[in-house]
Design an enzyme around this catalytic site. Sequence first.
Site, PDB file in Angstrom:
ATOM      1  N   ARG A 171     -65.015   9.561  88.138  1.00 31.97           N
ATOM      2  CA  ARG A 171     -64.834  10.953  87.720  1.00 31.97           C
ATOM      3  C   ARG A 171     -65.916  11.858  88.324  1.00 31.97           C
ATOM      4  NH1 ARG A 171     -62.154  12.112  83.029  1.00 31.97           N
ATOM      5  NH2 ARG A 171     -63.749  13.550  82.326  1.00 31.97           N
ATOM      6  N   ARG A 175     -72.949  14.101  95.943  1.00 38.58           N
ATOM      7  CA  ARG A 175     -72.884  15.068  97.048  1.00 38.58           C
ATOM      8  C   ARG A 175     -74.161  15.048  97.888  1.00 38.58           C
ATOM      9  NH1 ARG A 175     -70.933  19.067  93.146  1.00 38.58           N
ATOM     10  NH2 ARG A 175     -68.687  18.735  92.910  1.00 38.58           N
ATOM     11  N   ARG A 249     -64.341   5.354  71.493  1.00 37.79           N
ATOM     12  CA  ARG A 249     -65.617   5.933  71.097  1.00 37.79           C
ATOM     13  C   ARG A 249     -65.321   7.275  70.449  1.00 37.79           C
ATOM     14  NH1 ARG A 249     -69.933   2.946  70.472  1.00 37.79           N
ATOM     15  NH2 ARG A 249     -71.467   4.416  71.313  1.00 37.79           N
ATOM     16  N   ARG A 279     -76.323  14.316  74.817  1.00 38.52           N
ATOM     17  CA  ARG A 279     -76.467  15.623  75.463  1.00 38.52           C
ATOM     18  C   ARG A 279     -76.623  16.720  74.411  1.00 38.52           C
ATOM     19  NH1 ARG A 279     -70.376  16.874  77.864  1.00 38.52           N
ATOM     20  NH2 ARG A 279     -69.261  16.443  75.945  1.00 38.52           N
ATOM     21  N   GLU A 300     -75.307  15.992  70.620  1.00 41.14           N
ATOM     22  CA  GLU A 300     -74.118  15.136  70.574  1.00 41.14           C
ATOM     23  C   GLU A 300     -74.519  13.667  70.586  1.00 41.14           C
ATOM     24  OE1 GLU A 300     -70.854  16.229  73.191  1.00 41.14           O
ATOM     25  OE2 GLU A 300     -70.411  14.124  73.566  1.00 41.14           O
ATOM     26  N   TYR A 348     -57.666   7.917  79.557  1.00 38.68           N
ATOM     27  CA  TYR A 348     -58.754   8.889  79.641  1.00 38.68           C
ATOM     28  C   TYR A 348     -58.217  10.096  80.418  1.00 38.68           C
ATOM     29  CZ  TYR A 348     -63.815   9.954  80.224  1.00 38.68           C
ATOM     30  OH  TYR A 348     -65.069  10.498  80.166  1.00 38.68           O
ATOM     31  N   ASP A 350     -57.767  14.308  81.116  1.00 40.79           N
ATOM     32  CA  ASP A 350     -58.350  15.629  80.927  1.00 40.79           C
ATOM     33  C   ASP A 350     -57.258  16.605  80.489  1.00 40.79           C
ATOM     34  OD1 ASP A 350     -60.870  14.812  81.692  1.00 40.79           O
ATOM     35  OD2 ASP A 350     -60.457  15.132  83.809  1.00 40.79           O
TER      36      ASP A 350
HETATM   37  N1  UDP Z   1     -72.250   9.625  82.930  1.00 44.92           N
HETATM   38  C1  UDP Z   1     -73.557   9.164  83.013  1.00 44.92           C
HETATM   39  N2  UDP Z   1     -74.570  10.081  83.033  1.00 44.92           N
HETATM   40  C2  UDP Z   1     -74.347  11.404  82.948  1.00 44.92           C
HETATM   41  C3  UDP Z   1     -73.025  11.871  82.851  1.00 44.92           C
HETATM   42  C4  UDP Z   1     -71.992  10.961  82.844  1.00 44.92           C
HETATM   43  O1  UDP Z   1     -73.800   7.974  83.052  1.00 44.92           O
HETATM   44  O2  UDP Z   1     -75.335  12.176  82.948  1.00 44.92           O
HETATM   45  C5  UDP Z   1     -71.161   8.629  82.899  1.00 44.92           C
HETATM   46  C6  UDP Z   1     -70.730   8.305  81.466  1.00 44.92           C
HETATM   47  O3  UDP Z   1     -70.408   6.929  81.391  1.00 44.92           O
HETATM   48  C7  UDP Z   1     -69.482   9.151  81.312  1.00 44.92           C
HETATM   49  C8  UDP Z   1     -68.896   9.118  82.711  1.00 44.92           C
HETATM   50  O4  UDP Z   1     -70.039   9.109  83.573  1.00 44.92           O
HETATM   51  O5  UDP Z   1     -68.614   8.631  80.359  1.00 44.92           O
HETATM   52  C9  UDP Z   1     -67.975  10.258  83.046  1.00 44.92           C
HETATM   53  O6  UDP Z   1     -68.654  11.469  82.809  1.00 44.92           O
HETATM   54  P1  UDP Z   1     -67.906  12.801  82.398  1.00 44.92           P
HETATM   55  O7  UDP Z   1     -68.887  13.900  82.376  1.00 44.92           O
HETATM   56  O8  UDP Z   1     -66.684  12.936  83.236  1.00 44.92           O
HETATM   57  O9  UDP Z   1     -67.483  12.460  80.889  1.00 44.92           O
HETATM   58  P2  UDP Z   1     -66.759  13.376  79.798  1.00 44.92           P
HETATM   59  O10 UDP Z   1     -66.737  14.787  80.289  1.00 44.92           O
HETATM   60  O11 UDP Z   1     -65.379  12.822  79.646  1.00 44.92           O
HETATM   61  O12 UDP Z   1     -67.600  13.188  78.582  1.00 44.92           O
END
Ligand code: UDP
Length: 366
Positions: A171, A175, A249, A279, A300, A348, A350
């Site tokens: 996901r 870059r 989860r 976060r 969170e 999963y 969006d």
């Molecule tokens: N992830 C991580 N560190 C970060 C952000 C994301 O390890 O700082 C991992 C984490 O396992 C997460 C996945 O990358 O579930 C996908 O991130 P995304 O931001 O797409 O998750 P969502 O928006 O669905 O919470």
Amino acid sequence: MKKYLIIGSGFSGSVLAQQLCENNIVHVVEERSHIGGNCYTEKDAETGITLHQYGPHIFNTDNVEVWNYIQQFCEMVPFINRVKSIYQNQVYSLPINLHTINQFFKKDFSPKEAKSFIESLSDTSIDVPQNFEEQALKFVGKDLYKAFFYGYTKKQWGCEPSELPASILKRLPVRFNYNDNYYAMPLQGIPRNGYTEIFEKMLNHPNITVTLNKKLTAEEIDFSEYDHVFYSGPIDAYFDYKYGRLGYRTVFFEKFTDEGDFQGNAVINYADQETPHTRIHEHKHFTPWEEHDKTVYFKEFSKETDEKDIPYYPKRLQGDMEMLEKYFEEKDKLSNITFIGRLATYRYMDMHHVIAEALETAKQFQ
Ligand code: UDP
């Protein structure tokens, strides 16, 4: 005129209702006290700030049809999510980009230099990554993986990243330039008046009735009353958990109200394993066109889902997928009900995936 029952009023249920209501009678039944599922937003009574009650939702898509569709119900204000990550008392830029790489390794690499440097860190023994950890080791190497993904992912998912599918990490882009737009999708925005207005407009039609605060089990559905039923709740719940509970989860929040600006950004991730929250989101930064003296932010946390919790993220571990197959076999025997959306299909997804799927499904029933 046909008669449809739709269980759940998130994007799956609401888009279906909106698409089907012109020529049919639609009854939407929602177990919560409000429409919109986890996209529900509400203005905070004390500060007037629009709060994403179930966590931040930034609309992003590459699907022009979905983008045009959603704007019938809201004004999408362009918004770029620029997420930061705190690791060992340093603030880094996400998704991993040239700034992150240079800051982390104390370098001043050009894009080409950074690319070959990161490639030199890749675990070359991994051909096709079989899980989250292998995906990370192959594409960013051990040090960046340990810093930004290992601790966060353990907190977020409650298991070893090696148990999770590689698709979760896919996901996120990596870059080799200074682009810090969290999403790779070309169309991104936040609805000016929040998400709830979208659902209100979708469901506001004389052929649609909405019943809130009503949880319907499979036994309670009167199939004889309807031409077809659409179900967007958890698939294991529909079958009364007869093969067990699928792993999900859930997240929960601690709310804080303060003066001024708490963290200077909408979302900051906490990568250290020792920090209990994953976060912090400060919601007035999702509406930078508004002015607020006060601020509201949420810490969170993530945990395993139990009976009373709202399931958020399907874990899709191997055991879950085996169990899911059994539920799918049951589902495939039924012809008068369609399972739709994140929970009913245990994927999963969006927001834009959910909307696209509901628009497509509706075509067969209009
Ligand atoms: N992830 C991580 N560190 C970060 C952000 C994301 O390890 O700082 C991992 C984490 O396992 C997460 C996945 O990358 O579930 C996908 O991130 P995304 O931001 O797409 O998750 P969502 O928006 O669905 O919470």
